[in-house]
Design an enzyme around this catalytic site. Structure first.
Site, PDB file in Angstrom:
ATOM      1  N   ARG A   1      47.812 -57.981 -77.243  1.00 30.79           N
ATOM      2  CA  ARG A   1      49.061 -57.675 -76.485  1.00 30.79           C
ATOM      3  C   ARG A   1      48.883 -56.687 -75.390  1.00 30.79           C
ATOM      4  O   ARG A   1      49.425 -56.577 -74.467  1.00 30.79           O
ATOM      5  CB  ARG A   1      50.229 -57.272 -77.502  1.00 30.79           C
ATOM      6  CG  ARG A   1      51.399 -56.725 -76.925  1.00 30.79           C
ATOM      7  CD  ARG A   1      52.661 -57.256 -77.764  1.00 30.79           C
ATOM      8  NE  ARG A   1      52.464 -56.872 -78.993  1.00 30.79           N
ATOM      9  CZ  ARG A   1      52.454 -55.642 -79.608  1.00 30.79           C
ATOM     10  NH1 ARG A   1      52.643 -54.769 -79.042  1.00 30.79           N
ATOM     11  NH2 ARG A   1      52.369 -55.587 -81.000  1.00 30.79           N
TER      12      ARG A   1
ATOM     13  N   TYR B   1      65.156 -64.799 -55.293  1.00 29.24           N
ATOM     14  CA  TYR B   1      64.661 -65.748 -56.383  1.00 29.24           C
ATOM     15  C   TYR B   1      65.927 -65.974 -57.530  1.00 29.24           C
ATOM     16  O   TYR B   1      66.090 -64.599 -57.983  1.00 29.24           O
ATOM     17  CB  TYR B   1      63.170 -65.672 -56.919  1.00 29.24           C
ATOM     18  CG  TYR B   1      62.743 -66.981 -57.874  1.00 29.24           C
ATOM     19  CD1 TYR B   1      62.500 -68.039 -57.214  1.00 29.24           C
ATOM     20  CD2 TYR B   1      62.882 -66.609 -59.088  1.00 29.24           C
ATOM     21  CE1 TYR B   1      62.243 -68.950 -58.228  1.00 29.24           C
ATOM     22  CE2 TYR B   1      62.395 -67.644 -60.105  1.00 29.24           C
ATOM     23  CZ  TYR B   1      62.155 -68.760 -59.468  1.00 29.24           C
ATOM     24  OH  TYR B   1      61.739 -69.860 -60.139  1.00 29.24           O
TER      25      TYR B   1
HETATM   26  C1  PLP Z   1      58.835 -68.878 -59.836  1.00 26.58           C
HETATM   27  C2  PLP Z   1      59.314 -67.527 -59.075  1.00 26.58           C
HETATM   28  C3  PLP Z   1      59.387 -66.387 -59.843  1.00 26.58           C
HETATM   29  C4  PLP Z   1      59.405 -66.506 -61.409  1.00 26.58           C
HETATM   30  O1  PLP Z   1      58.170 -66.754 -61.807  1.00 26.58           O
HETATM   31  P1  PLP Z   1      57.850 -67.443 -63.376  1.00 26.58           P
HETATM   32  O2  PLP Z   1      56.497 -67.716 -63.385  1.00 26.58           O
HETATM   33  O3  PLP Z   1      58.745 -68.973 -63.129  1.00 26.58           O
HETATM   34  O4  PLP Z   1      58.374 -66.655 -64.150  1.00 26.58           O
HETATM   35  C5  PLP Z   1      59.403 -65.254 -59.184  1.00 26.58           C
HETATM   36  N1  PLP Z   1      59.794 -65.025 -57.836  1.00 26.58           N
HETATM   37  C6  PLP Z   1      59.776 -66.276 -57.138  1.00 26.58           C
HETATM   38  C7  PLP Z   1      59.587 -66.158 -55.574  1.00 26.58           C
HETATM   39  C8  PLP Z   1      59.375 -67.451 -57.725  1.00 26.58           C
HETATM   40  O5  PLP Z   1      58.901 -68.401 -56.874  1.00 26.58           O
END
Ligand code: PLP
Length: 393
Positions: A58, A110
């Site tokens: 971890r 996002y």
């Molecule tokens: C997909 C994405 C995330 C989140 O990532 P995960 O790996 O799905 O948790 C954050 N920011 C952007 C711009 C993304 O495209």
């Protein structure tokens, strides 16, 4: 403990080009066996007092170190820390703040970042303020809000707004406000936020970095040892660590990042043109097209236009949805950045939970579609688009 690997200063050998660096990295754990590919270390625990300072997975594992070493090489920075997903990387950063702190955010972040801030961290007293960072009055807004952190993303999802990272960082650094840049859409190959003054450069390695849609991961890069300690602390204290196997997959995927992104960008620019020339398409957004609202900034800040193309169809929501379904090679799916082409209808998919007035306010209309362009032959992608465009009306 001999060495805390996570905060060890890495000596950079940056005389090689980036394609070489992602294939040949120093941290490999292969010396004893001659193995060309690094092994996978599924061990959850390690013998006390071992030379590399590992104790429990971890808080660190050889596969994390390998991936961190190649990511920091790619970003040309001192430190990288890996997490189980992009969202876990965001959680690690935000967990360093405290109740009452305010994050000043770009309004087109996002969707999962918005949900995490608004529906989880707000309950713990974190405040958020959403603004349009393409508005030139951002200096005044930053001075008025005095945020504990600034959070931007460029290009944004799905509207591909390009935000002036250097301008914002230059101003924020004077006020000692850390700036986080979510660099997932551009990747360090196209844009280097730390060189533009950002404190933290965040990536969902699930997307372009891994590139094969078969692992989840997140990473944060920084030049600050203070931030590196905070991120490593969050990794172990909050349990945000990735799995060794996912790190191994992502380390493998990254070797072809320059090849993939070149081909995908080439395909995307052709597709942007094909769409723009078709009467069934009302408008196209692509950072390296001269009609993009921040075209000049994009040319300055990015080395390529990237492989996401957003368009508005001259059609109703239902017709737009059917158009997406009629595509054969562009599978209708969330996510992006893989070798396979995907199409997404944000209004009913990624942004379905955002109230319609807000969607329209930020520019996500019912006929908007986002393409994540893959590595297929452009002739096939192009023919696929044409057949589906022909069926719209
Ligand atoms: C997909 C994405 C995330 C989140 O990532 P995960 O790996 O799905 O948790 C954050 N920011 C952007 C711009 C993304 O495209």
């Amino acid at each position: 403990m001999k060495k805390n690997m996570g905060s060890e200063k890495r000596k950079k050998d940056l005389k090689n080009g980036v394609s070489t660096r992602v294939i040949h990295h120093k941290e490999n754990f292969t010396e004893e066996t001659g193995s060309i590919m690094p092994p996978i270390f599924p061990s959850s625990t390690f013998v006390h007092g071992n030379e590399r300072g590992f104790d429990y997975t971890r808080s660190g594992n050889p596969n994390f170190r390998i991936l961190e070493s190649v990511l920091s090489d790619l970003e040309e920075c001192q430190y990288a820390s890996v997490f189980s997903s992009g969202v876990a990387a965001i959680t690690a950063i935000v967990s360093s703040l405290k109740a009452g702190d305010k994050i000043l955010c770009e309004e087109n972040l996002y969707g999962c970042t918005v949900r995490l801030f608004e529906q989880v961290f707000n309950r713990f007293g974190l405040k958020t303020q959403w603004i349009d960072f393409t508005n030139p009055n951002f200096q005044e807004v930053i001075s008025n809000h005095k945020p504990a952190m600034i959070w931007i993303e460029s290009p944004t999802n799905p509207l591909l707004k390009v935000i002036d990272i250097e301008g914002i960082c230059h101003f924020s650094n004077k006020m000692q406000i850390p700036v986080v840049v979510d660099n997932t859409f551009a990747t360090p190959l196209i844009q280097r936020p730390l060189k533009l003054g950002a404190t933290l450069s965040l990536t969902s390695t699930t997307k372009y970095i891994n590139g094969h849609s078969d692992a989840l991961g997140g990473a944060v890069c920084t030049e600050s040892s203070v931030w590196m300690d905070r991120l490593n602390f969050a990794q172990k204290a909050l349990g945000l660590n990735p799995s060794p196997f996912d790190c191994w997959l992502i380390t493998r995927g990254i070797k072809t990042l320059p090849l993939r992104l070149d081909k995908q960008t080439h395909n995307a620019s052709k597709i942007a043109k094909q769409l723009a020339d078709n009467p069934a398409i009302k408008s196209v957004l692509y950072p390296f097209r001269s009609d993009h609202p921040q075209f000049e900034l994009a040319q300055r800040q990015m080395s390529m236009g990237g492989a996401i193309v957003t368009a508005t169809v001259n059609a109703t929501q239902d017709q737009t949805y059917s158009f997406c379904k009629n595509l054969h090679y562009f599978k209708m799916a969330e996510s992006l950045g893989g070798i396979e082409s995907l199409v997404c209808h944000p209004a009913t998919m990624t942004h379905a939970s955002v109230p319609r007035e807000i969607k329209l306010k930020i520019g996500i209309n019912d006929s908007l579609i986002r393409f994540s362009v893959g590595c297929e032959d452009i002739e096939d992608l192009s023919a696929d688009l044409n057949q589906a465009l022909g069926k719209i009306y």
